[in-house]
Design a protein around this motif. Structure first.
Motif, PDB file in Angstrom:
ATOM      1  N   GLY A 267       0.841  -1.146  -0.045  1.00 59.06           N
ATOM      2  CA  GLY A 267      -0.080  -0.041  -0.016  1.00 59.06           C
ATOM      3  C   GLY A 267       0.780   1.213  -0.105  1.00 59.06           C
ATOM      4  O   GLY A 267       0.246   2.348  -0.160  1.00 59.06           O
ATOM      5  N   THR A 268       2.172   1.029  -0.043  1.00 62.44           N
ATOM      6  CA  THR A 268       2.917   2.346   0.059  1.00 62.44           C
ATOM      7  C   THR A 268       3.039   2.950  -1.289  1.00 62.44           C
ATOM      8  O   THR A 268       3.057   2.454  -2.320  1.00 62.44           O
ATOM      9  N   ILE A 269       2.670   4.336  -1.421  1.00 64.34           N
ATOM     10  CA  ILE A 269       2.270   5.221  -2.669  1.00 64.34           C
ATOM     11  C   ILE A 269       3.571   6.106  -2.886  1.00 64.34           C
ATOM     12  O   ILE A 269       3.537   6.450  -3.924  1.00 64.34           O
ATOM     13  N   ILE A 270       4.342   6.324  -1.680  1.00 62.18           N
ATOM     14  CA  ILE A 270       5.455   7.044  -1.994  1.00 62.18           C
ATOM     15  C   ILE A 270       6.368   6.739  -0.713  1.00 62.18           C
ATOM     16  O   ILE A 270       5.953   6.822   0.209  1.00 62.18           O
ATOM     17  N   SER A 271       7.716   6.769  -1.150  1.00 62.42           N
ATOM     18  CA  SER A 271       8.930   6.567  -0.146  1.00 62.42           C
ATOM     19  C   SER A 271      10.112   7.188  -0.792  1.00 62.42           C
ATOM     20  O   SER A 271      10.513   7.365  -1.727  1.00 62.42           O
ATOM     21  N   GLY A 272      10.839   7.863   0.443  1.00 58.99           N
ATOM     22  CA  GLY A 272      12.023   8.345   0.128  1.00 58.99           C
ATOM     23  C   GLY A 272      12.887   8.549   1.159  1.00 58.99           C
ATOM     24  O   GLY A 272      12.554   8.292   2.209  1.00 58.99           O
ATOM     25  N   ILE A 273      14.376   8.713   0.856  1.00 55.20           N
ATOM     26  CA  ILE A 273      15.236   8.764   1.805  1.00 55.20           C
ATOM     27  C   ILE A 273      15.091   9.973   2.581  1.00 55.20           C
ATOM     28  O   ILE A 273      14.903  11.065   1.965  1.00 55.20           O
ATOM     29  N   SER A 274      15.047   9.778   4.041  1.00 54.63           N
ATOM     30  CA  SER A 274      15.098  10.984   4.765  1.00 54.63           C
ATOM     31  C   SER A 274      16.318  11.276   5.835  1.00 54.63           C
ATOM     32  O   SER A 274      16.354  10.071   6.320  1.00 54.63           O
TER      33      SER A 274
END
Length: 154
Positions: free
Chosen positions: A83-90
């Protein structure tokens, strides 16, 4: 017959920086080489890390959830669940939630990290998270510029 010997290593485990960029026809590669070399001098006193520890980089994600015909989005550290729609390094995933909260009206928040939003709003939520990630990236870049100027003044 095999030889079993111990070798004494003297010096650093870090690789020395080469002064010459690799030969290539791609001008972007020269920029990347020079930028990497400059950042190594600035942040690591010229040393290059042996291996990048991928587990040390944290990620922030937004997950889409449908329950009882209602659209929900959950924000937080990326656990790579469905269900992940966006993911980014933070650099700071916990602080990223505050950046997202500042972009979404209070009326939508039903929990600390969950919102109920209108249907078919996935692209809008992706844009909000993307903007928050870019904002953090810009602040890190500005800080690196500050460090660079401070170093050059010495």
């Amino acid at each position: 017959m095999t030889s079993k010997s111990n070798i004494l290593s003297i010096g650093s485990d870090f690789k020395e920086l080469s002064d010459k960029p690799p030969k290539t026809n791609n001008p972007k590669a020269y920029f990347e080489f020079n930028f990497e070399k400059h950042m190594q001098r600035l942040l690591l006193e010229g040393n290059k890390p042996q291996n990048l520890d991928a587990s040390s980089m944290e990620r922030f994600a937004a997950t889409e959830i449908m329950r009882n015909g209602k659209q929900y989005y959950e924000f937080g550290p990326d656990n790579f669940k469905s269900g992940t729609i966006i993911s980014g390094i933070s650099f700071n995933p916990k602080g990223m939630l505050l950046r997202v909260k500042n972009r979404i009206d209070k009326e939508h928040w039903i929990k600390e990290n969950v919102i109920q939003y209108r249907k078919n709003s996935m692209v809008h939520i992706q844009q909000i998270v993307s903007d928050a990630l870019k904002e953090e990236e810009m602040e890190i870049y500005q800080y690196l510029c500050y460090l660079n100027k401070s170093l050059n003044k010495k």
